[in-house]
Scaffold this motif. Structure first.
Motif, PDB file in Angstrom:
ATOM      1  N   LYS A   1       0.572  -0.814  -0.022  1.00  0.00           N
ATOM      2  CA  LYS A   1       0.064  -0.082   0.040  1.00  0.00           C
ATOM      3  C   LYS A   1       1.243   1.295   0.055  1.00  0.00           C
ATOM      4  CE  LYS A   1      -0.310   0.346   4.972  1.00  0.00           C
ATOM      5  NZ  LYS A   1       0.368  -0.196   5.414  1.00  0.00           N
ATOM      6  N   VAL A   2       0.753   2.757  -0.114  1.00  0.00           N
ATOM      7  CA  VAL A   2       1.279   3.566  -0.385  1.00  0.00           C
ATOM      8  C   VAL A   2       1.635   3.898   1.124  1.00  0.00           C
ATOM      9  CG1 VAL A   2       1.117   6.139  -0.673  1.00  0.00           C
ATOM     10  CG2 VAL A   2      -0.163   4.417  -2.549  1.00  0.00           C
ATOM     11  N   GLY A   3       2.951   4.383   1.299  1.00  0.00           N
ATOM     12  CA  GLY A   3       3.656   4.955   2.615  1.00  0.00           C
ATOM     13  C   GLY A   3       3.991   2.940   2.867  1.00  0.00           C
ATOM     14  N   ASP A   4       4.339   1.704   2.362  1.00  0.00           N
ATOM     15  CA  ASP A   4       5.220   1.209   2.803  1.00  0.00           C
ATOM     16  C   ASP A   4       6.420   1.014   2.235  1.00  0.00           C
ATOM     17  OD1 ASP A   4       2.824  -0.032   3.544  1.00  0.00           O
ATOM     18  OD2 ASP A   4       2.948  -2.287   2.222  1.00  0.00           O
ATOM     19  N   ARG A   5       7.241   1.023   3.334  1.00  0.00           N
ATOM     20  CA  ARG A   5       8.696   0.957   3.177  1.00  0.00           C
ATOM     21  C   ARG A   5       9.791  -0.218   2.353  1.00  0.00           C
ATOM     22  NH1 ARG A   5      10.986   0.463   7.831  1.00  0.00           N
ATOM     23  NH2 ARG A   5      13.392   1.618   7.326  1.00  0.00           N
ATOM     24  N   VAL A   6      10.412   0.291   1.163  1.00  0.00           N
ATOM     25  CA  VAL A   6      10.241  -1.185   0.628  1.00  0.00           C
ATOM     26  C   VAL A   6      11.750  -1.618  -0.065  1.00  0.00           C
ATOM     27  CG1 VAL A   6       8.170  -1.470  -0.322  1.00  0.00           C
ATOM     28  CG2 VAL A   6       9.156  -0.505  -1.617  1.00  0.00           C
TER      29      VAL A   6
ATOM     30  N   ILE B   1      18.117 -10.885   7.784  1.00  0.00           N
ATOM     31  CA  ILE B   1      18.799  -8.813   8.720  1.00  0.00           C
ATOM     32  C   ILE B   1      17.662  -8.950   9.642  1.00  0.00           C
ATOM     33  CG2 ILE B   1      19.062  -6.385   7.600  1.00  0.00           C
ATOM     34  CD1 ILE B   1      20.278  -7.920   5.075  1.00  0.00           C
ATOM     35  N   ALA B   2      16.533  -8.548   9.519  1.00  0.00           N
ATOM     36  CA  ALA B   2      15.320  -8.016  10.060  1.00  0.00           C
ATOM     37  C   ALA B   2      15.667  -8.877  11.615  1.00  0.00           C
ATOM     38  CB  ALA B   2      14.400  -8.350   9.639  1.00  0.00           C
ATOM     39  N   SER B   3      15.802 -10.431  11.484  1.00  0.00           N
ATOM     40  CA  SER B   3      15.721 -11.150  12.665  1.00  0.00           C
ATOM     41  C   SER B   3      17.829 -10.298  13.537  1.00  0.00           C
ATOM     42  CB  SER B   3      16.663 -12.130  12.118  1.00  0.00           C
ATOM     43  OG  SER B   3      17.955 -12.666  11.642  1.00  0.00           O
TER      44      SER B   3
ATOM     45  N   THR C   1       8.752  -6.914  -5.071  1.00  0.00           N
ATOM     46  CA  THR C   1       8.793  -5.459  -4.481  1.00  0.00           C
ATOM     47  C   THR C   1       8.905  -6.112  -2.906  1.00  0.00           C
ATOM     48  OG1 THR C   1       8.849  -4.057  -5.943  1.00  0.00           O
ATOM     49  CG2 THR C   1       8.382  -3.022  -3.648  1.00  0.00           C
ATOM     50  N   PHE C   2       9.712  -6.107  -1.811  1.00  0.00           N
ATOM     51  CA  PHE C   2       9.878  -6.458  -0.343  1.00  0.00           C
ATOM     52  C   PHE C   2       9.349  -5.492   0.987  1.00  0.00           C
ATOM     53  CE2 PHE C   2      11.484  -9.033  -3.517  1.00  0.00           C
ATOM     54  CZ  PHE C   2      11.018 -10.206  -3.443  1.00  0.00           C
ATOM     55  N   LYS C   3       8.303  -5.973   1.525  1.00  0.00           N
ATOM     56  CA  LYS C   3       7.814  -5.125   2.671  1.00  0.00           C
ATOM     57  C   LYS C   3       8.787  -4.835   3.762  1.00  0.00           C
ATOM     58  CE  LYS C   3       4.020  -2.925   5.976  1.00  0.00           C
ATOM     59  NZ  LYS C   3       2.857  -3.177   6.528  1.00  0.00           N
ATOM     60  N   LEU C   4       9.586  -3.207   3.967  1.00  0.00           N
ATOM     61  CA  LEU C   4      10.101  -3.608   4.856  1.00  0.00           C
ATOM     62  C   LEU C   4      10.218  -3.648   6.566  1.00  0.00           C
ATOM     63  CD1 LEU C   4      12.746  -0.971   4.527  1.00  0.00           C
ATOM     64  CD2 LEU C   4      13.152  -3.286   3.475  1.00  0.00           C
ATOM     65  N   PRO C   5      10.452  -4.387   7.153  1.00  0.00           N
ATOM     66  CA  PRO C   5       9.936  -4.936   8.749  1.00  0.00           C
ATOM     67  C   PRO C   5      10.286  -3.731   9.430  1.00  0.00           C
ATOM     68  CG  PRO C   5      11.150  -7.380   7.857  1.00  0.00           C
ATOM     69  CD  PRO C   5      10.897  -5.981   7.043  1.00  0.00           C
ATOM     70  N   ASP C   6       9.785  -2.741  10.165  1.00  0.00           N
ATOM     71  CA  ASP C   6       9.733  -1.974  11.112  1.00  0.00           C
ATOM     72  C   ASP C   6      11.654  -1.380  11.965  1.00  0.00           C
ATOM     73  OD1 ASP C   6       7.978  -0.911  10.962  1.00  0.00           O
ATOM     74  OD2 ASP C   6       6.790  -1.816  12.640  1.00  0.00           O
ATOM     75  N   ASN C   7      12.236  -2.599  11.533  1.00  0.00           N
ATOM     76  CA  ASN C   7      13.774  -1.956  12.433  1.00  0.00           C
ATOM     77  C   ASN C   7      14.055  -2.342  12.086  1.00  0.00           C
ATOM     78  OD1 ASN C   7      13.251  -5.060  12.153  1.00  0.00           O
ATOM     79  ND2 ASN C   7      14.295  -6.071  13.351  1.00  0.00           N
ATOM     80  N   VAL C   8      14.538  -2.669  10.167  1.00  0.00           N
ATOM     81  CA  VAL C   8      15.706  -2.430   9.275  1.00  0.00           C
ATOM     82  C   VAL C   8      15.309  -0.960   8.654  1.00  0.00           C
ATOM     83  CG1 VAL C   8      15.806  -3.374   6.734  1.00  0.00           C
ATOM     84  CG2 VAL C   8      14.886  -4.988   8.748  1.00  0.00           C
ATOM     85  N   SER C   9      16.369   0.408   8.746  1.00  0.00           N
ATOM     86  CA  SER C   9      16.544   0.963   8.429  1.00  0.00           C
ATOM     87  C   SER C   9      16.638   0.790   6.071  1.00  0.00           C
ATOM     88  CB  SER C   9      17.964   1.863   8.389  1.00  0.00           C
ATOM     89  OG  SER C   9      18.792   1.123   7.905  1.00  0.00           O
ATOM     90  N   PHE C  10      17.110   2.016   5.677  1.00  0.00           N
ATOM     91  CA  PHE C  10      16.645   2.360   4.728  1.00  0.00           C
ATOM     92  C   PHE C  10      18.002   1.691   4.042  1.00  0.00           C
ATOM     93  CE2 PHE C  10      13.104   5.363   4.333  1.00  0.00           C
ATOM     94  CZ  PHE C  10      11.906   4.577   2.998  1.00  0.00           C
ATOM     95  N   ALA C  11      19.080   1.992   4.866  1.00  0.00           N
ATOM     96  CA  ALA C  11      20.690   1.598   4.376  1.00  0.00           C
ATOM     97  C   ALA C  11      20.586   0.527   4.467  1.00  0.00           C
ATOM     98  CB  ALA C  11      21.055   2.720   4.920  1.00  0.00           C
ATOM     99  N   GLU C  12      20.211  -0.362   5.370  1.00  0.00           N
ATOM    100  CA  GLU C  12      20.234  -2.162   5.794  1.00  0.00           C
ATOM    101  C   GLU C  12      19.367  -2.412   4.467  1.00  0.00           C
ATOM    102  OE1 GLU C  12      20.034  -3.230   9.669  1.00  0.00           O
ATOM    103  OE2 GLU C  12      19.067  -1.877   9.285  1.00  0.00           O
TER     104      GLU C  12
END
Length: 343
Positions: free
Chosen positions: A80-85, A302-304, A133-144
Motif C-alpha cells: 500500500k502507499v506509504g510502505d517502506r520497501v 537482516i531483520a532478525s 517488491t518487499f515490505k521492510l520490517p520496522d527495524n530495518v533502515s533504508f540503508a540496510e
C-alpha cells in the motif's frame, strides 16, 4: 527526472532524462531513498562492459535500492502507499522454462536494472512489479534495505553450498560480496569462516565479526592456514568471491574430500582447474549468478539480527554528489566496503 547517467565509458553526468513511469495493474511506483554503489556499476563506468553486456547508449546506473511506495496498481493487494520497501532488481519472464524450474536468475529474458540496455534506479522514482517488491520490517533502515541485494548473492552461495551445522567454510576475497558470503555462511550454520585476501584493511573489516578468522595470502599460504585450522582435513566449503584467476591455483588443496567449491566471483579471463585432483576428492562444484528465491529470506535474516550489515557501509553521499561517489568507488580504497547514495 534527474538521474545519474553513464553516458559512455569514463563519463558520468547527473542530468534530466525521460524514463517511463506508467504504473501497470500489478506494479508499484516507488520513491527512491537509498541506492548502493555496486561493483558492477563501477565496472560499467570504468570498462564500459561486463562480458557480453556492453554500454552502447546512455544508461542510468544503480540496482541496490530501497524506498517508499507512492502508488499501487489496481491489482496489487500486498503493498500500500506509504510502505517502506526494497526491490529485487531482476524481472524474469515467469512463463519461461527457467522460471518454471525455479531458476529465474538464469532466464535469458530477465530484465535487470543497470544492465545494458536496461536503466537503473539512481533517479527519484521507479516503477517495479509488486511481486519483486518487499515490505521492510520496522527495524530495518533504508540503508540496510539497500544492502539486501548484495547480501542475497552471498546467501545464494550459502544455499548452493548446502552448508551443514558446524561446517568450516573458507571465503577467498574480502570484498563486499566475500564478506557477505562469510556472514551468510555463519548464519547458515557454519561454526567458523576463514576469509583470505591480499589487503590487511579488508581483512580487518571481516575480522570484526565473531566466527571469522583471516589469512593474508601475501604472508601465508591459504592451504597451510586451513590445514592447521582443520588438522589437515580441509574446509567443508570454499566460497570463491574474488574473481581473481590466481585464486584457482591449488584451490582443491583447501577443500576436504567430498567438500564443495562455490564459484561466486567472475574472472575476467579463463582459469585453470586441476580436474584430476578435484575428481579424486569428489569435490562438488556449484556456481552462482545473482540469486533466485532468496531475496525475502535475505531481508528476514537482516531483520532478525542474525546478520548485521551496518558496519559495512563506509560512507553515504547525497544524490547531488553521485558522480563523486562513483569516482571514489573507482579508486577501490582498501578501507571501503559499501558506498551508498541517498536521494
Amino acid at each position: 527526472m534527474k538521474a545519474l547517467v553513464l553516458e559512455k565509458q569514463h563519463e558520468l553526468s547527473l542530468r534530466e532524462i525521460d524514463l517511463p513511469l506508467d504504473v501497470g495493474a500489478t506494479d508499484v511506483k516507488i520513491k527512491i531513498d537509498t541506492v548502493g554503489v555496486c561493483g558492477s556499476d563501477v565496472h560499467y563506468y570504468t570498462h564500459g562492459r561486463i562480458g557480453s553486456f556492453v554500454v552502447e547508449a546512455p544508461m542510468v546506473l544503480g540496482h541496490e535500492a530501497a524506498g517508499t511506495v507512492v502508488e499501487v496498481g489496481s491489482a496489487v493487494t500486498s503493498l500500500k502507499v506509504g510502505d517502506r520497501v526494497c526491490m529485487e532488481p531482476g524481472i524474469p519472464d515467469l512463463t519461461s522454462r527457467a522460471s518454471k524450474l525455479g531458476l529465474y536468475n538464469v532466464d535469458p529474458s530477465v530484465v535487470f536494472w543497470a544492465t545494458p540496455p536496461v536503466h537503473g534506479v539512481l533517479t527519484p522514482y521507479v516503477v517495479h512489479p509488486a511481486a519483486f517488491t518487499f515490505k521492510l520490517p520496522d527495524n530495518v533502515s533504508f540503508a540496510e534495505a539497500a544492502m539486501v541485494e548484495p547480501f542475497a548473492v552471498g546467501l545464494q552461495a550459502a544455499v548452493k553450498a548446502k552448508i551443514q551445522p558446524g561446517d568450516t567454510a573458507v571465503v577467498t576475497g574480502a570484498g563486499p560480496i566475500g564478506i557477505m558470503a562469510a556472514l551468510a555462511a555463519l548464519a547458515g550454520g557454519c561454526s567458523r569462516v576463514i576469509v583470505s585476501d591480499l589487503v590487511d584493511e579488508k581483512l580487518a573489516i571481516a575480522a570484526r565479526y565473531p566466527g571469522v578468522t583471516t589469512v593474508n595470502i601475501r604472508r601465508e599460504k591459504l592451504a597451510d592456514a586451513v590445514a592447521k585450522a582443520t588438522e589437515g582435513w580441509g574446509a567443508d566449503v570454499v566460497l570463491e568471491a574474488s574473481g581473481a584467476p590466481q585464486a584457482y591455483d591449488g584451490i582443491q588443496n583447501v577443500i576436504r574430500p567430498g567438500g564443495c567449491l562455490v564459484l561466486i566471483g567472475m574472472p575476467i579471463e579463463p582459469v585453470k582447474l586441476d580436474v584430476s585432483s578435484i575428481a579424486a576428492k569428489e569435490i562438488r562444484i556449484e556456481t552462482v549468478f545473482r540469486y533466485a528465491n532468496v531475496f525475502d529470506r535475505a531481508l528476514q535474516m537482516i531483520a532478525s539480527g542474525k546478520v548485521d550489515l551496518k558496519p559495512l557501509i563506509s560512507e553515504t553521499f547525497p544524490f547531488e554528489q553521485s558522480v563523486a561517489a562513483f569516482e571514489r568507488a573507482a579508486q577501490a580504497r582498501p578501507g571501503d566496503v559499501k558506498l551508498q547514495i541517498k536521494l
